[in-house]
Design a protein around this motif. Structure first.
Motif, PDB file in Angstrom:
ATOM      1  N   LEU A 325       0.795  -1.408  -0.013  1.00  0.00           N
ATOM      2  CA  LEU A 325      -0.106   0.040   0.085  1.00  0.00           C
ATOM      3  C   LEU A 325       0.822   1.169   0.022  1.00  0.00           C
ATOM      4  O   LEU A 325       0.806   2.303  -0.755  1.00  0.00           O
ATOM      5  N   CYS A 326       1.906   1.197   0.813  1.00  0.00           N
ATOM      6  CA  CYS A 326       2.918   2.369   0.715  1.00  0.00           C
ATOM      7  C   CYS A 326       3.548   2.632  -0.724  1.00  0.00           C
ATOM      8  O   CYS A 326       3.430   3.713  -1.078  1.00  0.00           O
ATOM      9  N   ALA A 327       3.832   1.484  -1.255  1.00  0.00           N
ATOM     10  CA  ALA A 327       4.540   1.490  -2.672  1.00  0.00           C
ATOM     11  C   ALA A 327       3.324   2.172  -3.711  1.00  0.00           C
ATOM     12  O   ALA A 327       3.442   2.967  -4.407  1.00  0.00           O
ATOM     13  N   TRP A 328       2.028   1.716  -3.448  1.00  0.00           N
ATOM     14  CA  TRP A 328       0.946   2.136  -4.512  1.00  0.00           C
ATOM     15  C   TRP A 328       0.830   3.563  -4.451  1.00  0.00           C
ATOM     16  O   TRP A 328       0.675   4.393  -5.239  1.00  0.00           O
ATOM     17  N   TRP A 329       0.686   4.087  -3.138  1.00  0.00           N
ATOM     18  CA  TRP A 329       0.179   5.474  -2.757  1.00  0.00           C
ATOM     19  C   TRP A 329       1.510   6.616  -3.209  1.00  0.00           C
ATOM     20  O   TRP A 329       1.504   7.640  -3.650  1.00  0.00           O
ATOM     21  N   ALA A 330       2.777   5.997  -2.862  1.00  0.00           N
ATOM     22  CA  ALA A 330       3.829   6.777  -3.348  1.00  0.00           C
ATOM     23  C   ALA A 330       3.833   6.836  -4.787  1.00  0.00           C
ATOM     24  O   ALA A 330       4.383   8.182  -5.368  1.00  0.00           O
ATOM     25  N   THR A 331       3.873   5.986  -5.654  1.00  0.00           N
ATOM     26  CA  THR A 331       3.636   5.785  -7.127  1.00  0.00           C
ATOM     27  C   THR A 331       2.690   6.823  -7.664  1.00  0.00           C
ATOM     28  O   THR A 331       2.784   7.564  -8.672  1.00  0.00           O
ATOM     29  N   GLY A 332       1.418   6.794  -6.904  1.00  0.00           N
ATOM     30  CA  GLY A 332       0.354   7.484  -7.413  1.00  0.00           C
ATOM     31  C   GLY A 332       0.750   8.991  -7.043  1.00  0.00           C
ATOM     32  O   GLY A 332       0.296   9.849  -8.133  1.00  0.00           O
ATOM     33  N   ALA A 333       1.396   9.442  -6.069  1.00  0.00           N
ATOM     34  CA  ALA A 333       1.932  10.791  -5.883  1.00  0.00           C
ATOM     35  C   ALA A 333       2.884  11.292  -6.994  1.00  0.00           C
ATOM     36  O   ALA A 333       2.485  12.369  -7.487  1.00  0.00           O
ATOM     37  N   VAL A 334       3.759  10.490  -7.353  1.00  0.00           N
ATOM     38  CA  VAL A 334       4.459  10.655  -8.545  1.00  0.00           C
ATOM     39  C   VAL A 334       3.897  11.075  -9.610  1.00  0.00           C
ATOM     40  O   VAL A 334       4.183  11.678 -10.487  1.00  0.00           O
ATOM     41  N   ALA A 335       2.836  10.185  -9.985  1.00  0.00           N
ATOM     42  CA  ALA A 335       1.960  10.289 -11.241  1.00  0.00           C
ATOM     43  C   ALA A 335       1.401  11.613 -11.423  1.00  0.00           C
ATOM     44  O   ALA A 335       1.446  12.281 -12.555  1.00  0.00           O
ATOM     45  N   VAL A 336       0.594  12.047 -10.165  1.00  0.00           N
ATOM     46  CA  VAL A 336       0.136  13.399 -10.255  1.00  0.00           C
ATOM     47  C   VAL A 336       0.911  14.547 -10.079  1.00  0.00           C
ATOM     48  O   VAL A 336       0.894  15.626 -10.905  1.00  0.00           O
ATOM     49  N   LEU A 337       2.181  14.301  -9.650  1.00  0.00           N
ATOM     50  CA  LEU A 337       3.199  15.393  -9.668  1.00  0.00           C
ATOM     51  C   LEU A 337       3.610  15.443 -11.024  1.00  0.00           C
ATOM     52  O   LEU A 337       3.833  16.620 -11.410  1.00  0.00           O
ATOM     53  N   THR A 338       3.739  14.432 -11.734  1.00  0.00           N
ATOM     54  CA  THR A 338       4.193  14.542 -13.294  1.00  0.00           C
ATOM     55  C   THR A 338       3.258  15.505 -13.978  1.00  0.00           C
ATOM     56  O   THR A 338       3.773  16.229 -14.741  1.00  0.00           O
TER      57      THR A 338
END
Length: 464
Positions: A325-338
């Motif tokens: 779950l930590c990995a999923w939300w961290a990756t989601g944050a990067v996607a929105v940051l992009t």
């Protein structure tokens, strides 16, 4: 089983997936389909009513948030009702409420105030369907595939409903107006007779209430090859106490777990509804056409199911839910940051898809993680409170998103707020563990079920 009695937890945990599991999974998926559809369709109303109703951006955000206010109360109180009166009757009541007020929205909502009032009342039903379906299916799911099974049975329906709202927004509302969204939503009335006929009570809840005949019948339908044993052997008594008030979630063994789950759900749902509620408007501002901007909402929902399924499978195989779950939300944050730094059609597509895959997909697995972290006596209350607290974030997401756009004149601040919240969820979920002094496993019933398998096999051999 222990000696000559049936261990209900063991029977459910060790069961192969059979026809009854599949039928119940389909039924729950259809219920959560209407929940997901009705939860996300206000995002496609904004385009049609903002001008005629003379709405500010904050008021437009409230069109999305209003239903979530009702959801908050529905989710908060349904757990206590379901833990007292049963999962089945509470689910049926939630479906009736959702159906009636969806129909009334299509018929009677003719202003900002009337629309919001009817959405609050609809939300009372929506606050039952998703959390209680999650509880119900986790009480039936075989232990070895509990996340995967729950995702197919609940998350698929919810994601499909969210995607359907986008498709109806694109293809139906140009011909019917925004009311078409709610005419179609009221078709849930067709599902109600089937739920009345085919949805049994949760066997674990029936066991807690001492309804042994009902437990035998449900087990025989789930595992017909063992029906002869269920007819002849006694039912093992439940090992948990009967009642668990909301405050029990903050008792010493559960306090850290509950607070971490609530905070994570708050941040996650802030992201989900802040992004989903504004995605059509944001994408139109980024140069996408009307049809394409509405389709981004559907894309996010489709990818959310895939993301939840992949994450759930990884959790089932590794038993490391907090890590994934930590990995999923961290990756989601990067996607929105992009999205904040690059602007093109394919960046919009890729980042929206990844945000749905990770952020919404992670929420599905968090719901299952919550359900499996508490015992039967408090499970519905725990899931209900997780989603009730989370809905505070869901309410604030669209409203704050609109306010930030109005203050700063662009979507950048809204996207930054979503990035921060997603990163926060990645951090807080790591703290979702029981206190070190708790003498019980968070999956104690499943462990108990596993230890019972040897004696069950021996007894089966003796009885032929």
């Amino acid at each position: 089983m222990h000696n000559d009695s049936i261990d209900v937890n063991a029977e459910l945990a060790d069961a192969p997936v059979g026809g009854m599991h599949i039928k119940l999974g389909i039924l729950l998926a259809l219920m959560t389909l209407f929940d997901g559809y009705d939860t996300f369709n206000p995002a496609y109303v904004i385009h049609y009513v903002r001008g005629p109703w003379q709405l500010s951006l904050q008021q437009a955000g409230l069109l999305v948030s209003s239903g979530l206010v009702g959801f908050l109360f529905g989710a908060a109180i349904h757990g206590a009702i379901a833990d007292r009166f049963g999962r089945r009757i509470t689910l049926i009541g939630g479906l009736w409420i959702t159906t009636i007020f969806s129909l009334l929205t299509a018929l009677a909502a003719d202003s900002f105030a009337s629309f919001c009032a009817l959405r609050v009342l609809t939300g009372l039903g929506l606050g039952v369907l998703l959390p209680l379906s999650t509880t119900y299916i986790n009480e039936l799911a075989p232990r070895r595939i509990e996340n995967t099974f729950a995702l197919w049975g609940v998350a698929l329906g919810w994601a499909a409903g969210g995607a359907a709202a986008g498709l109806v927004g694109v293809f139906v509302t140009p011909h019917t107006g925004w009311q078409g969204l709610y005419w179609i939503g009221s078709l849930s009335v067709l599902l109600i007779p089937f739920v009345h006929l085919y949805l049994p009570e949760s066997p674990k809840f029936a066991l807690l209430r001492g309804r042994e005949t009902e437990v035998r019948d449900i087990l025989a339908r789930l595992r017909p090859q063992r029906a002869h044993l269920y007819r002849t052997l006694s039912i093992g008594k439940p090992t948990t106490s009967e009642k668990a008030p909301v405050l029990a979630l903050l008792a010493a063994p559960y306090r850290r777990l509950s607070i971490a789950i609530w905070l994570t759900s708050f941040l996650s749902l802030f992201c989900i509804f802040g992004l989903s509620g504004w995605i059509p408007t944001l994408m139109q501002a980024r140069g996408e056409s009307f049809g394409a901007s509405f389709a981004f909402g559907a894309l996010m929902q489709v990818m959310s199911f895939v993301g939840g399924l992949v994450c759930g499978r990884l959790v089932d195989r590794t038993d490391r839910p907090r890590f994934w779950l930590c990995a999923w939300w961290a990756t989601g944050a990067v996607a929105v940051l992009t999205l904040m730094f690059f602007q093109s059609h394919w960046v919009n597509v890729a980042c929206s898809a990844m945000a749905g895959f990770c952020i919404i997909g992670g929420q599905f697995v968090l719901n299952n993680f919550t359900a499996t972290s508490y015992e039967t006596r408090m499970r519905a209350t725990a899931v209900g409170m997780e989603l009730a607290v989370g809905r505070l974030g869901a309410i604030l997401g669209p409203f704050i998103g609109g306010a930030l756009q109005q203050i700063f004149g662009s979507s950048q601040a809204t996207l930054l707020a979503i990035v921060i919240a997603a990163a926060g969820a990645a951090v807080t979920v790591r703290f979702a563990t029981r206190s070190a002094d708790c003498g019980c496993d968070s999956r104690s019933e499943a462990v108990e079920a596993t230890t019972a398998m040897t004696s069950a096999s021996k007894l089966k051999q003796e009885l032929g």
